[in-house]
Design an enzyme around this catalytic site. Structure first.
Site, mmCIF file in Angstrom:
data_model
loop_
_atom_site.group_PDB
_atom_site.id
_atom_site.type_symbol
_atom_site.label_atom_id
_atom_site.label_comp_id
_atom_site.label_asym_id
_atom_site.label_seq_id
_atom_site.Cartn_x
_atom_site.Cartn_y
_atom_site.Cartn_z
ATOM 1 N N GLY A 1 31.718 43.732 39.980
ATOM 2 C CA GLY A 1 33.041 43.321 39.466
ATOM 3 C C GLY A 1 33.582 42.531 40.642
ATOM 4 O O GLY A 1 33.581 43.223 41.882
ATOM 5 N N ASN B 1 33.659 28.256 46.128
ATOM 6 C CA ASN B 1 32.594 27.678 46.365
ATOM 7 C C ASN B 1 32.366 26.273 46.077
ATOM 8 O O ASN B 1 33.439 25.742 45.520
ATOM 9 C CB ASN B 1 31.370 28.684 46.014
ATOM 10 N N ASP C 1 32.092 37.874 47.584
ATOM 11 C CA ASP C 1 33.166 38.933 47.560
ATOM 12 C C ASP C 1 33.088 39.523 48.969
ATOM 13 O O ASP C 1 34.366 39.989 49.495
ATOM 14 C CB ASP C 1 32.675 39.839 46.387
HETATM 15 O O1 RIB Z 1 30.561 38.514 42.420
HETATM 16 C C1 RIB Z 1 29.576 39.363 41.939
HETATM 17 C C2 RIB Z 1 30.069 40.055 40.668
HETATM 18 O O2 RIB Z 1 30.310 39.274 39.474
HETATM 19 C C3 RIB Z 1 29.128 41.148 40.272
HETATM 20 O O3 RIB Z 1 29.270 42.381 40.816
HETATM 21 C C4 RIB Z 1 29.533 41.095 38.901
HETATM 22 O O4 RIB Z 1 30.217 42.175 38.302
HETATM 23 C C5 RIB Z 1 30.438 39.792 38.703
HETATM 24 O O5 RIB Z 1 31.677 40.289 38.461
#
Ligand code: RIB
Length: 304
Positions: A39, A181, A252
């Site tokens: 997530g 991005n 992330d």
């Molecule tokens: O950015 C990667 C994430 O995107 C994954 O962990 C997946 O859960 C989605 O939310």
């Protein structure tokens, strides 16, 4: 010390590796199935906490085993999870992830993430200098309330427009740092941007989103990162060369580490360099949340 407060999604990532993606209607064989925490919100919170920032997570999980596993992970990472609530009806969000030659495709079933409600008064007290972070996997109405409160308190607001979805004007107006991005930039600017495009073209498109109080950061995958702010020359950092195993969570890692370094007092240029290295390291490991690096690993990659 300023804190990182992340409002965002918590998913269980169901991951399979395959040598070739299936065509429509085709079945291919995969291997190496794993269920790992993910997530975008949770990944960014884990990245920020590993970088050393006090981190608070706001979100929602279902009343099920996946939800309990994700809450447990937050606790083990030292992330304040007291404002992650549990939906008795909707299941915890999941992401079906296929990894092929180091790159990924992801389909998300949001579940409880999309039942999250945040009113203007909800959540922890936000203090001046706190770095508030959100993405697009939870309702934008909740993010808008969160960011409006953050701005009133003198906090920074980082919106990572992932996945690429429309951003309401009021939310954009309350965003002090926009992180996208190339694909997300193209969707936001309603134009064409490819990862093979000249960086000058990417910069020209991104410049339209810069405002007096809004910096725009474009992550360029293995090419590195571009940052634009009014009154400053564009900054381009080259990507670090690493052996790519799984790109899931690289964006992330960038966002969470950038937020953490801001909260820890770095100047924007240094936070950008740190996050650029942290994103590259995430690509060298499998999974999303588990691939977030430690400061020691970042220092080593930077040759410090
Ligand atoms: O950015 C990667 C994430 O995107 C994954 O962990 C997946 O859960 C989605 O939310």
């Amino acid at each position: 010390m300023a804190r990182v407060i992340v409002l965002g999604s918590l998913n269980m990532d169901l991951i399979v590796e395959t040598a070739r993606r299936p065509a429509v209607g085709e079945t291919v064989m995969g291997s190496g199935f794993r269920a790992l925490p993910g997530g975008k919100g949770l990944n960014q919170a884990v990245a920020a906490a590993r970088a050393g920032a006090r981190t608070i997570m706001l979100g929602r999980v279902g009343d099920d085993g996946f939800g309990r596993a994700l809450l447990d992970l937050l606790d083990r990472q030292g992330i304040d999870s007291t404002r992650v609530d549990t939906d008795r009806d909707a299941p915890t969000g999941i992401a079906l992830i296929t990894v092929c030659a180091g790159d990924n495709t992801i389909v998300v079933a949001s579940g409880a993430n999309m039942t999250l409600t945040v009113d203007a008064g909800d959540g922890p007290e936000i203090l001046a200098g706190d770095v508030c972070v959100a993405q697009m996997e939870t309702p934008t109405i909740a993010t808008a309330a969160f960011f409006a409160r953050a701005r009133r308190a003198g906090g920074h607001t980082i919106l990572n427009v992932a996945p690429a979805l429309p951003v309401p004007a009021a939310l954009l107006a309350d965003t002090t740092i926009l992180i996208v991005n190339e694909t997300e930039l193209a969707a936001l600017a309603n134009t064409d941007v490819k990862d093979s495009d000249d960086i000058d073209h990417v910069a020209a498109v991104a410049a339209a989103l810069v405002a007096a109080d809004r910096q725009v950061v474009v992550t360029l995958g293995k090419r590195g990162v571009l940052s634009l702010a009014r009154g400053h020359a564009p900054v381009v950092l080259n990507g670090h060369r690493v052996d790519a195993v799984d790109s899931t969570g690289a964006g992330d890692s960038f966002v969470g580490n950038f937020a953490a370094r801001m909260a820890l007092g770095d100047r924007p240029g240094e936070a950008l360099r740190y996050a650029n290295a942290a994103a590259a390291l995430a690509v060298t490991r499998r999974g999303a949340a588990p691939s977030m690096p430690t400061p020691r690993e970042v220092r080593l990659l930077r040759g410090e």
